[in-house]
Design a protein around this motif. Sequence first.
Motif, PDB file in Angstrom:
ATOM      1  N   THR A 177      -6.261  -5.452  -2.341  1.00 41.89           N
ATOM      2  CA  THR A 177      -5.901  -4.241  -1.599  1.00 41.89           C
ATOM      3  C   THR A 177      -7.022  -3.872  -0.629  1.00 41.89           C
ATOM      4  O   THR A 177      -8.200  -3.879  -0.992  1.00 41.89           O
ATOM      5  N   GLN A 178      -6.658  -3.559   0.613  1.00 38.89           N
ATOM      6  CA  GLN A 178      -7.637  -3.125   1.599  1.00 38.89           C
ATOM      7  C   GLN A 178      -7.706  -1.604   1.619  1.00 38.89           C
ATOM      8  O   GLN A 178      -6.671  -0.929   1.523  1.00 38.89           O
ATOM      9  N   VAL A 179      -8.922  -1.080   1.755  1.00 37.79           N
ATOM     10  CA  VAL A 179      -9.130   0.371   1.684  1.00 37.79           C
ATOM     11  C   VAL A 179     -10.037   0.830   2.815  1.00 37.79           C
ATOM     12  O   VAL A 179     -10.893   0.082   3.300  1.00 37.79           O
ATOM     13  N   ASN A 180      -9.836   2.084   3.238  1.00 36.95           N
ATOM     14  CA  ASN A 180     -10.687   2.692   4.258  1.00 36.95           C
ATOM     15  C   ASN A 180     -11.958   3.233   3.604  1.00 36.95           C
ATOM     16  O   ASN A 180     -11.890   3.922   2.592  1.00 36.95           O
ATOM     17  N   LEU A 181     -13.104   2.940   4.205  1.00 37.79           N
ATOM     18  CA  LEU A 181     -14.385   3.391   3.677  1.00 37.79           C
ATOM     19  C   LEU A 181     -15.104   4.269   4.695  1.00 37.79           C
ATOM     20  O   LEU A 181     -15.140   3.954   5.888  1.00 37.79           O
TER      21      LEU A 181
END
Length: 218
Positions: A177-181
């Motif tokens: 899963t890709q996430v905003n940081l």
Amino acid sequence: MFTGIIEATGKIEAIRPTGGDVRLTLSTGKLDMSDVALGDSIATNGVCLTVVEFTGQRFVADLSTETLSRSTFANARVGQVVNLEKAMLASTRFGGHIVSGHVDGIGEVLSVSENARAWEVWIKAPDGLARYMAEKGSITVDGVSLTLNRVDGARFMLTLVPHTMQETNIGTYQPGTQVNLEVDVIARYLERLMLGDNAAHSGQSIDMAFLTKHGYAK
């Protein structure tokens, strides 16, 4: 400005390409929209979006090419669950940390595992963000203010209580899963301040040569 304390989860209802960028329609679930006005900001998976239309429990926002290039919204899909937080008020409890809603990079979930009633999530950040991450410091993941419980290079581990898993989209995370940081804004400003007068010159950055020259390292 936001605190990273999620108020509700919503869903992407429509994605419409418009003149080279994108217009999103989002349902807002249990988010209280009674005090929302056109032009207000709502953090959506950690991205500060401007309300350009709203009716009932949904709002519309435009995503610029800059937003698409720096966040996971480039791969957004209809039906995707998103974390929502309205901009903070002066009277708001400051339960998280200072969150600007400006994404610094995209991370990837490496693992999700149980530890008693909590969950441990390991995430790999872009290498360029590693210098802003400190054990027991703060980071924003998809708009959620969280504590870095372990840091290993550009990898970090979060410990999440059941409430966080239930009230945010983190409960949907799986490896890949890709996430905003968004890193701690104070760390970003400190780095810039350390450049001093050199900040006025393009191409200046803090590296070991800079630290040694100015007495911060030997």
